[in-house]
Design a protein around this motif. Structure first.
Motif, PDB file in Angstrom:
ATOM      1  N   MET A  65       0.847  -1.202   0.000  1.00  0.00           N
ATOM      2  CA  MET A  65       0.000   0.000   0.000  1.00  0.00           C
ATOM      3  C   MET A  65       0.878   1.245   0.000  1.00  0.00           C
ATOM      4  SD  MET A  65      -3.017   1.058   2.639  1.00  0.00           S
ATOM      5  CE  MET A  65      -4.063  -0.321   2.158  1.00  0.00           C
ATOM      6  N   THR A  66       0.523   2.193  -0.810  1.00  0.00           N
ATOM      7  CA  THR A  66       1.358   3.392  -0.877  1.00  0.00           C
ATOM      8  C   THR A  66       1.014   4.358   0.255  1.00  0.00           C
ATOM      9  OG1 THR A  66      -0.232   4.345  -2.393  1.00  0.00           O
ATOM     10  CG2 THR A  66       1.719   3.323  -3.373  1.00  0.00           C
ATOM     11  N   ILE A  67       1.982   5.154   0.604  1.00  0.00           N
ATOM     12  CA  ILE A  67       1.835   6.070   1.719  1.00  0.00           C
ATOM     13  C   ILE A  67       1.040   7.300   1.278  1.00  0.00           C
ATOM     14  CG2 ILE A  67       3.165   7.633   3.184  1.00  0.00           C
ATOM     15  CD1 ILE A  67       5.267   5.302   3.273  1.00  0.00           C
ATOM     16  N   GLN A  68       0.029   7.624   2.077  1.00  0.00           N
ATOM     17  CA  GLN A  68      -0.872   8.727   1.718  1.00  0.00           C
ATOM     18  C   GLN A  68      -0.529  10.023   2.458  1.00  0.00           C
ATOM     19  OE1 GLN A  68      -3.304   8.309  -0.540  1.00  0.00           O
ATOM     20  NE2 GLN A  68      -2.796   6.154  -0.801  1.00  0.00           N
ATOM     21  N   HIS A  69       0.045   9.873   3.641  1.00  0.00           N
ATOM     22  CA  HIS A  69       0.249  11.041   4.499  1.00  0.00           C
ATOM     23  C   HIS A  69       1.744  11.238   4.739  1.00  0.00           C
ATOM     24  CE1 HIS A  69      -4.069  11.249   5.326  1.00  0.00           C
ATOM     25  NE2 HIS A  69      -4.015   9.930   5.333  1.00  0.00           N
ATOM     26  N   HIS A  70       2.248  12.361   4.259  1.00  0.00           N
ATOM     27  CA  HIS A  70       3.690  12.603   4.233  1.00  0.00           C
ATOM     28  C   HIS A  70       4.097  13.684   5.239  1.00  0.00           C
ATOM     29  CE1 HIS A  70       4.275  10.238   0.539  1.00  0.00           C
ATOM     30  NE2 HIS A  70       3.070  10.690   0.208  1.00  0.00           N
ATOM     31  N   LEU A  71       5.410  13.850   5.359  1.00  0.00           N
ATOM     32  CA  LEU A  71       5.938  14.965   6.146  1.00  0.00           C
ATOM     33  C   LEU A  71       5.884  16.240   5.314  1.00  0.00           C
ATOM     34  CD1 LEU A  71       8.929  13.216   7.874  1.00  0.00           C
ATOM     35  CD2 LEU A  71       7.197  14.575   9.064  1.00  0.00           C
ATOM     36  N   ASP A  72       5.846  17.379   6.001  1.00  0.00           N
ATOM     37  CA  ASP A  72       5.834  18.659   5.295  1.00  0.00           C
ATOM     38  C   ASP A  72       7.264  19.054   4.908  1.00  0.00           C
ATOM     39  OD1 ASP A  72       6.651  21.011   7.574  1.00  0.00           O
ATOM     40  OD2 ASP A  72       6.091  19.024   8.293  1.00  0.00           O
ATOM     41  N   ASP A  73       7.364  19.910   3.888  1.00  0.00           N
ATOM     42  CA  ASP A  73       8.677  20.287   3.349  1.00  0.00           C
ATOM     43  C   ASP A  73       9.567  20.980   4.377  1.00  0.00           C
ATOM     44  OD1 ASP A  73       9.066  19.345   0.776  1.00  0.00           O
ATOM     45  OD2 ASP A  73       7.624  20.764  -0.037  1.00  0.00           O
ATOM     46  N   ASN A  74       8.977  21.777   5.243  1.00  0.00           N
ATOM     47  CA  ASN A  74       9.822  22.505   6.193  1.00  0.00           C
ATOM     48  C   ASN A  74      10.497  21.553   7.175  1.00  0.00           C
ATOM     49  OD1 ASN A  74       9.412  25.124   5.200  1.00  0.00           O
ATOM     50  ND2 ASN A  74       7.392  25.179   6.155  1.00  0.00           N
ATOM     51  N   THR A  75       9.770  20.519   7.592  1.00  0.00           N
ATOM     52  CA  THR A  75      10.371  19.538   8.498  1.00  0.00           C
ATOM     53  C   THR A  75      11.456  18.738   7.773  1.00  0.00           C
ATOM     54  OG1 THR A  75       8.292  19.375   9.713  1.00  0.00           O
ATOM     55  CG2 THR A  75       9.879  17.609  10.050  1.00  0.00           C
ATOM     56  N   LEU A  76      11.186  18.375   6.512  1.00  0.00           N
ATOM     57  CA  LEU A  76      12.188  17.622   5.746  1.00  0.00           C
ATOM     58  C   LEU A  76      13.449  18.455   5.536  1.00  0.00           C
ATOM     59  CD1 LEU A  76       9.778  16.013   3.135  1.00  0.00           C
ATOM     60  CD2 LEU A  76      11.015  14.807   4.941  1.00  0.00           C
ATOM     61  N   MET A  77      13.275  19.754   5.269  1.00  0.00           N
ATOM     62  CA  MET A  77      14.436  20.627   5.082  1.00  0.00           C
ATOM     63  C   MET A  77      15.215  20.762   6.386  1.00  0.00           C
ATOM     64  SD  MET A  77      14.749  24.567   3.790  1.00  0.00           S
ATOM     65  CE  MET A  77      14.347  25.214   5.397  1.00  0.00           C
ATOM     66  N   ALA A  78      14.489  20.924   7.491  1.00  0.00           N
ATOM     67  CA  ALA A  78      15.171  21.081   8.784  1.00  0.00           C
ATOM     68  C   ALA A  78      15.915  19.794   9.163  1.00  0.00           C
ATOM     69  CB  ALA A  78      14.164  21.457   9.867  1.00  0.00           C
ATOM     70  N   TYR A  79      15.366  18.645   8.732  1.00  0.00           N
ATOM     71  CA  TYR A  79      16.073  17.374   8.967  1.00  0.00           C
ATOM     72  C   TYR A  79      17.387  17.357   8.187  1.00  0.00           C
ATOM     73  CZ  TYR A  79      17.043  12.340   8.911  1.00  0.00           C
ATOM     74  OH  TYR A  79      17.643  11.105   9.030  1.00  0.00           O
ATOM     75  N   ALA A  80      17.326  17.786   6.911  1.00  0.00           N
ATOM     76  CA  ALA A  80      18.549  17.836   6.103  1.00  0.00           C
ATOM     77  C   ALA A  80      19.534  18.846   6.690  1.00  0.00           C
ATOM     78  CB  ALA A  80      18.215  18.200   4.655  1.00  0.00           C
ATOM     79  N   ALA A  81      19.014  19.975   7.174  1.00  0.00           N
ATOM     80  CA  ALA A  81      19.887  21.003   7.739  1.00  0.00           C
ATOM     81  C   ALA A  81      20.508  20.534   9.053  1.00  0.00           C
ATOM     82  CB  ALA A  81      19.102  22.296   7.949  1.00  0.00           C
ATOM     83  N   GLY A  82      19.845  19.617   9.730  1.00  0.00           N
ATOM     84  CA  GLY A  82      20.389  19.101  10.985  1.00  0.00           C
ATOM     85  C   GLY A  82      20.050  19.962  12.182  1.00  0.00           C
ATOM     86  N   THR A  83      18.888  20.620  12.153  1.00  0.00           N
ATOM     87  CA  THR A  83      18.550  21.556  13.227  1.00  0.00           C
ATOM     88  C   THR A  83      17.377  21.092  14.088  1.00  0.00           C
ATOM     89  OG1 THR A  83      17.161  22.787  11.669  1.00  0.00           O
ATOM     90  CG2 THR A  83      19.411  23.544  11.952  1.00  0.00           C
ATOM     91  N   LEU A  84      16.877  19.881  13.848  1.00  0.00           N
ATOM     92  CA  LEU A  84      15.718  19.407  14.614  1.00  0.00           C
ATOM     93  C   LEU A  84      16.167  18.751  15.924  1.00  0.00           C
ATOM     94  CD1 LEU A  84      13.696  17.718  11.726  1.00  0.00           C
ATOM     95  CD2 LEU A  84      13.085  19.826  12.928  1.00  0.00           C
TER      96      LEU A  84
END
Lengths: 218, 212
Positions: free
Chosen positions: B1-20
């Motif tokens: 089953m495919t995933i319907q509910h994703h993370l928002d872009d700001n959280t994904l960016m902050a994860y990449a930035a390493g600030t969460l």
């Protein structure tokens, strides 16, 4: 960034550094070097070549060239992120050591050399400044292909260049926000003000690469 | 089953930035382990970081730094490779549990619901929740957004169904009453981006976080 770089871009000049004699390249003089550094476009292919030499041949000369280019940038980035000079120096050395030790994980079809180094530096920063480990997603597959398709490598470089150019074109206020977000200077609510980061086609290309990887694993 | 509910872009960016906070990093890493769409976003935001680093001001390394690094390149690597086995829990969650579901140290909190707090830094709280099929999620208060990632079973919240890999992001101003699907017991990773307001028992918080 200096404005008059178009002539340099049309003639791919490797930004190889003085005293480092490797690959079929020649050194450029200091002022040319200054103008070339900081750009990903004509030089990115050079970094990939050097990185593959480190990865496949443990080539110390190639490593020295990567060190000379990237270590001062890692150090500058870490100082911007709140590290003091001594810690940034130590951390940049650690990052370059990790680049050598984990070279086998470098996959030029999924990340540029700068991107890959950034991820190592970011994790080391979290480790040093916050005394935390960073939870990492599960790996996919069994690591990079030994001989990646050159077209895929170049396509990712083009996407990275386009992303870099798109970031340059952003209004300076928006660009400042993004920089601050990566330097850890923004709260989550301020980060929410960042809109429409111009990711362009790089995301769809990475998505495609992941699909292929999943397909191969079945 | 495919995933319907994703993370928002700001959280994904902050994860990449390493600030969460660490706990939020954990729920992002767990979701990304199950969701290639968000993985592609994170790797794109990594590329943004690479560009910013490459363009950031240079600060000269000390004179001996290259020689020092060259001298230690061939020292043996002391890092132990992380051992992860495919299981119900995504790899990054297994790292915090010390194994898969059978290693979770559950504590009952009433109505058949169990929880296990994971050892992250205290700025945010990560816990596994076990909710029997058909039971409503327990009441808890939080002052920041809450991320709930489904790892087994499913839950309904209003008209939306959340199954394995789906992530619900609830803001503090939203009243929501998720109810576990009747088909199977539901296991979630719930993360509040603020210290959890504990009630009635003394949590064993290890102050790992060092403020600088």
């Amino acid at each position: 960034m200096l404005a008059n770089t178009s002539s340099l871009q049309s003639a791919p000049q490797p930004a190889i550094l003085h005293g480092v004699n490797c690959c079929e390249t020649h050194a450029v003089n200091g002022s040319e070097h200054e103008r070339l550094t900081g750009q990903l476009d004509s030089t990115e292919n050079e970094w990939v070549t050097l990185m593959i030499r480190v990865r496949d041949h443990s080539d110390r000369t190639a490593f020295a060239a990567l060190f000379t280019h990237f270590a001062p940038r890692i150090k500058g980035f870490l100082i911007n992120s709140g590290a003091d000079a001594a810690m940034a120096e130590e951390c940049a050395q650690d990052v370059m050591t990790t680049l050598w030790q984990k070279a086998s994980q470098f996959d030029p079809t999924r990340a540029s050399v700068a991107t890959w180094i950034f991820t190592i530096a970011r994790n080391r920063r979290i480790d040093m400044l916050r005394k935390q480990r960073r939870p990492e997603p599960e790996d996919l597959g069994w690591g990079p292909e030994p001989e990646p398709d050159q077209e895929d490598v170049i396509a990712l470089q083009e996407d990275t260049n386009n992303l870099s150019a798109a970031l340059e074109k952003l209004p300076s206020a928006q660009r400042d926000l993004i920089q601050k977000a990566y330097f850890g200077d923004l709260s989550q609510s301020e980060i929410a003000k960042i809109t429409g980061l111009p990711l362009g086609t790089i995301k769809s290309r990475i998505r495609l690469a992941l699909d292929l990887l999943r397909h191969e694993m079945k | 089953m495919t995933i319907q509910h994703h993370l928002d872009d700001n959280t994904l960016m902050a994860y990449a930035a390493g600030t969460l906070p660490e706990a939020v990093n954990l729920v992002v890493a767990a979701h990304v382990s199950l969701c290639d769409e968000c993985r592609a976003s994170v790797e794109s935001y990594d590329a943004v970081g690479g560009i910013l680093m490459d363009q950031s001001q240079h600060v000269a390394m000390s004179g001996e730094s290259l020689a020092q690094v060259l001298a230690r390149l061939d020292l043996p690597v002391t890092d132990k490779p992380v051992v992860r086995k495919p299981g119900a829990l995504p790899g990054p969650v297994q790292d915090y549990v010390g194994g898969d579901l059978d290693s979770v140290k559950w504590k009952p909190i009433g109505m058949g619901v169990k929880q296990a707090i994971l050892p992250t830094s205290s700025e945010a709280t990560a816990r596994l929740l076990f909710i029997p099929a058909g039971v409503a999620m327990p009441d808890h208060s939080h002052s920041g957004p809450e991320f709930t990632l489904v790892l087994q079973g499913a839950f309904f919240d209003a008209d939306d169904r959340f199954a394995r890999g789906d992530i619900e992001i609830a803001n503090d101003d939203v009243t929501h009453t998720p109810i576990a699907d009747i088909g199977e017991d539901c296991i979630c990773l719930a993360v509040t981006d603020a210290p959890l307001e504990f009630k009635g028992w003394v949590p064993r918080i290890v102050q790992k976080f060092v403020d600088i």
